[in-house]
Write a protein that holds these residues in place. Structure first.
Motif, PDB file in Angstrom:
ATOM      1  N   PRO A 185       1.053  -1.254  -0.017  1.00  0.00           N
ATOM      2  CA  PRO A 185       0.050  -0.018  -0.011  1.00  0.00           C
ATOM      3  C   PRO A 185       0.756   1.375  -0.014  1.00  0.00           C
ATOM      4  O   PRO A 185       0.359   2.261  -0.420  1.00  0.00           O
ATOM      5  CB  PRO A 185      -0.995  -0.123   1.409  1.00  0.00           C
ATOM      6  CG  PRO A 185      -0.023  -0.957   2.043  1.00  0.00           C
ATOM      7  CD  PRO A 185       0.529  -2.065   1.260  1.00  0.00           C
ATOM      8  N   GLY A 186       1.921   1.104   0.500  1.00  0.00           N
ATOM      9  CA  GLY A 186       2.844   2.389   0.560  1.00  0.00           C
ATOM     10  C   GLY A 186       3.349   2.888  -0.792  1.00  0.00           C
ATOM     11  O   GLY A 186       3.829   3.812  -0.932  1.00  0.00           O
ATOM     12  N   GLY A 220      -3.616  -2.160  13.673  1.00  0.00           N
ATOM     13  CA  GLY A 220      -3.301  -1.247  14.629  1.00  0.00           C
ATOM     14  C   GLY A 220      -3.417   0.145  13.828  1.00  0.00           C
ATOM     15  O   GLY A 220      -2.459   1.090  13.933  1.00  0.00           O
ATOM     16  N   ALA A 221      -4.497   0.499  12.983  1.00  0.00           N
ATOM     17  CA  ALA A 221      -4.582   1.624  12.306  1.00  0.00           C
ATOM     18  C   ALA A 221      -3.535   1.991  11.271  1.00  0.00           C
ATOM     19  O   ALA A 221      -3.468   3.220  10.738  1.00  0.00           O
ATOM     20  CB  ALA A 221      -4.791   2.919  13.457  1.00  0.00           C
ATOM     21  N   THR A 222      -2.872   0.933  10.939  1.00  0.00           N
ATOM     22  CA  THR A 222      -1.827   1.179   9.614  1.00  0.00           C
ATOM     23  C   THR A 222      -2.052  -0.143   8.716  1.00  0.00           C
ATOM     24  O   THR A 222      -2.383  -1.315   8.823  1.00  0.00           O
ATOM     25  CB  THR A 222      -0.326   0.850  10.335  1.00  0.00           C
ATOM     26  OG1 THR A 222      -0.043   1.559  11.536  1.00  0.00           O
ATOM     27  CG2 THR A 222       0.766   0.969   9.267  1.00  0.00           C
ATOM     28  N   LEU A 223      -1.983   0.468   7.419  1.00  0.00           N
ATOM     29  CA  LEU A 223      -1.796  -0.474   6.338  1.00  0.00           C
ATOM     30  C   LEU A 223      -0.471  -1.126   6.232  1.00  0.00           C
ATOM     31  O   LEU A 223       0.550  -0.738   6.383  1.00  0.00           O
ATOM     32  CB  LEU A 223      -2.246   0.291   5.073  1.00  0.00           C
ATOM     33  CG  LEU A 223      -3.442   1.219   5.008  1.00  0.00           C
ATOM     34  CD1 LEU A 223      -3.600   1.639   3.548  1.00  0.00           C
ATOM     35  CD2 LEU A 223      -4.807   0.301   5.509  1.00  0.00           C
ATOM     36  N   TRP A 224      -0.617  -2.593   6.108  1.00  0.00           N
ATOM     37  CA  TRP A 224       0.455  -3.388   6.161  1.00  0.00           C
ATOM     38  C   TRP A 224       1.014  -4.008   4.931  1.00  0.00           C
ATOM     39  O   TRP A 224       0.266  -4.256   3.964  1.00  0.00           O
ATOM     40  CB  TRP A 224       0.284  -4.497   7.090  1.00  0.00           C
ATOM     41  CG  TRP A 224       0.366  -4.231   8.570  1.00  0.00           C
ATOM     42  CD1 TRP A 224      -0.346  -3.206   9.192  1.00  0.00           C
ATOM     43  CD2 TRP A 224       1.357  -4.650   9.359  1.00  0.00           C
ATOM     44  NE1 TRP A 224       0.101  -3.245  10.606  1.00  0.00           N
ATOM     45  CE2 TRP A 224       1.261  -4.165  10.556  1.00  0.00           C
ATOM     46  CE3 TRP A 224       2.576  -5.720   9.424  1.00  0.00           C
ATOM     47  CZ2 TRP A 224       1.824  -4.374  11.833  1.00  0.00           C
ATOM     48  CZ3 TRP A 224       3.044  -5.943  10.500  1.00  0.00           C
ATOM     49  CH2 TRP A 224       3.094  -5.180  11.654  1.00  0.00           C
ATOM     50  N   GLN A 282      -6.840  -7.212  10.094  1.00  0.00           N
ATOM     51  CA  GLN A 282      -8.294  -7.027   9.166  1.00  0.00           C
ATOM     52  C   GLN A 282      -8.108  -6.939   7.936  1.00  0.00           C
ATOM     53  O   GLN A 282      -7.077  -6.013   7.410  1.00  0.00           O
ATOM     54  CB  GLN A 282      -8.843  -5.563   9.799  1.00  0.00           C
ATOM     55  CG  GLN A 282      -8.982  -5.457  11.268  1.00  0.00           C
ATOM     56  CD  GLN A 282     -10.021  -6.519  11.832  1.00  0.00           C
ATOM     57  OE1 GLN A 282     -11.100  -6.696  11.162  1.00  0.00           O
ATOM     58  NE2 GLN A 282      -9.563  -7.280  13.149  1.00  0.00           N
ATOM     59  N   VAL A 283      -8.818  -7.302   7.106  1.00  0.00           N
ATOM     60  CA  VAL A 283      -8.861  -7.226   5.832  1.00  0.00           C
ATOM     61  C   VAL A 283      -9.836  -6.108   5.365  1.00  0.00           C
ATOM     62  O   VAL A 283     -10.983  -6.363   5.504  1.00  0.00           O
ATOM     63  CB  VAL A 283      -9.248  -8.578   4.921  1.00  0.00           C
ATOM     64  CG1 VAL A 283      -9.109  -8.375   3.279  1.00  0.00           C
ATOM     65  CG2 VAL A 283      -8.391  -9.927   5.374  1.00  0.00           C
ATOM     66  N   TRP A 284      -9.424  -5.035   4.841  1.00  0.00           N
ATOM     67  CA  TRP A 284     -10.282  -3.763   4.603  1.00  0.00           C
ATOM     68  C   TRP A 284     -10.164  -3.282   3.178  1.00  0.00           C
ATOM     69  O   TRP A 284      -9.483  -4.168   2.495  1.00  0.00           O
ATOM     70  CB  TRP A 284      -9.813  -2.882   5.555  1.00  0.00           C
ATOM     71  CG  TRP A 284     -10.337  -2.718   6.953  1.00  0.00           C
ATOM     72  CD1 TRP A 284     -10.907  -3.638   7.559  1.00  0.00           C
ATOM     73  CD2 TRP A 284     -10.198  -1.550   7.754  1.00  0.00           C
ATOM     74  NE1 TRP A 284     -11.002  -3.329   8.742  1.00  0.00           N
ATOM     75  CE2 TRP A 284     -10.718  -1.960   9.066  1.00  0.00           C
ATOM     76  CE3 TRP A 284      -9.640  -0.345   7.810  1.00  0.00           C
ATOM     77  CZ2 TRP A 284     -10.598  -1.293  10.121  1.00  0.00           C
ATOM     78  CZ3 TRP A 284      -9.608   0.588   9.019  1.00  0.00           C
ATOM     79  CH2 TRP A 284     -10.126   0.040  10.075  1.00  0.00           C
ATOM     80  N   GLN A 285     -11.221  -2.572   2.632  1.00  0.00           N
ATOM     81  CA  GLN A 285     -11.045  -2.002   1.274  1.00  0.00           C
ATOM     82  C   GLN A 285     -10.879  -0.427   1.538  1.00  0.00           C
ATOM     83  O   GLN A 285     -11.909  -0.009   2.207  1.00  0.00           O
ATOM     84  CB  GLN A 285     -12.297  -2.529   0.615  1.00  0.00           C
ATOM     85  CG  GLN A 285     -12.315  -2.349  -0.786  1.00  0.00           C
ATOM     86  CD  GLN A 285     -13.236  -3.162  -1.498  1.00  0.00           C
ATOM     87  OE1 GLN A 285     -14.450  -3.276  -0.937  1.00  0.00           O
ATOM     88  NE2 GLN A 285     -13.069  -3.554  -2.865  1.00  0.00           N
ATOM     89  N   PHE A 286      -9.868   0.014   1.068  1.00  0.00           N
ATOM     90  CA  PHE A 286      -9.790   1.308   0.989  1.00  0.00           C
ATOM     91  C   PHE A 286      -9.308   1.988  -0.430  1.00  0.00           C
ATOM     92  O   PHE A 286      -8.543   1.362  -1.262  1.00  0.00           O
ATOM     93  CB  PHE A 286      -8.351   1.671   1.981  1.00  0.00           C
ATOM     94  CG  PHE A 286      -7.770   2.996   2.082  1.00  0.00           C
ATOM     95  CD1 PHE A 286      -8.563   3.955   2.779  1.00  0.00           C
ATOM     96  CD2 PHE A 286      -6.850   3.784   1.379  1.00  0.00           C
ATOM     97  CE1 PHE A 286      -8.084   5.368   2.965  1.00  0.00           C
ATOM     98  CE2 PHE A 286      -6.535   4.976   1.469  1.00  0.00           C
ATOM     99  CZ  PHE A 286      -7.438   5.624   2.285  1.00  0.00           C
TER     100      PHE A 286
END
Length: 262
Positions: free
Chosen positions: A115-116, A162-166, A149-153
């Motif tokens: 994601p970075g 922890g509020a960070t995309l890994w 968590q597997v999220w969609q952004f």
């Protein structure tokens, strides 16, 4: 954003070290090739390679052919390369598959383990396909993998902890999405556009999948050579400024006949 010519894009890729003399050192590449050949599944990126790639030199040969690393087995350390011509050729193959998705108004799932760097590449591609009439797959809620968590952004599936995309090479987040879609009685995507284990898992499960991969991630190139993955685009997947990928994205979408969205 202006659409670069093929020659201008190649020059840009080399200048920014997305291709050409890349930052990933030769010894890191060879270490990953060896570990894959020795059966370390971390480097298989969700694919089932069996014992077909148990010879490190066979892996190196494919990487030289499809990624452009130095093909000399005696070159053990120092600079390694990605051939920018191969990068652009793979972008053009990916564009052909995106064009088909747009023409047929297919459902497309996007995901990234980087994601970075690559999040905006995927986001822009998703936006262009949506504007062309494609369905961008929404992942089910409440999915977890690898204690995260597997999220969609921005239309792109990511791993969040922890509020960070890994950053992750794991195939487990993609497995969670595909299992979640099945459990919800929803159809599988017609196409997956991803990288790392997200792309490898999708391809291994028989989905049409295309993805991006660095020169130290050989599994996706092996999968392309076997026909499991449709396209693997060779590039440095984490250059220091994600804006460096913008001309590449503009070229990809133009080749696919898609419009870059504001």
């Amino acid at each position: 954003m202006p659409i670069p010519s093929r020659a201008a894009l190649i020059e840009h890729l080399v200048h920014t070290r997305i291709a050409g003399d890349v930052a990933t050192p030769r010894e890191n590449n060879l270490s990953h090739y060896r570990k894959l050949a020795n059966g370390d599944r971390h480097y298989w990126l969700g694919l089932e390679l069996g014992d077909r790639w148990s010879d490190e030199q066979d892996v190196l040969a494919v990487m030289a052919e499809r990624c452009g690393v130095v093909d000399d087995p005696a070159h053990r350390q120092g600079q390694d390369t990605i051939d920018p011509e191969l990068t652009v050729a793979a972008l053009e193959r990916m564009a052909a598959r995106l064009r088909k998705a747009a023409v047929d108004r297919q459902s497309v799932l996007f995901a990234t383990g980087h994601p970075g760097a690559l999040l905006d590449v995927h986001r822009a591609t998703a936006a262009a396909l949506r504007a062309a009439g494609c369905e961008i797959v929404e992942i089910p809620e409440g999915l977890t993998a690898d204690e995260a968590q597997v999220w969609q952004f921005a239309d792109v599936a990511v791993l969040e902890r922890g509020a960070t995309l890994w950053h992750t090479h794991s195939p487990n987040p993609m497995a969670a999405i595909l299992d979640g879609l099945e459990a919800a009685g929803r159809p599988r995507p017609d196409l997956v556009v991803a990288d790392h284990g997200w792309a490898g898992c999708a391809a291994q499960r028989g989905l049409d999948a295309v993805g991006y991969a660095d020169c130290n991630d050989p599994a996706l190139f092996l999968a392309e050579s076997e026909g499991t993955l449709q396209v693997a685009v060779p590039l440095d997947d984490h250059v220091r400024d994600p804006r460096y990928y913008h001309p590449m994205t503009a070229y990809l979408l133009a080749e696919a006949g898609l419009q870059l969205q504001p």
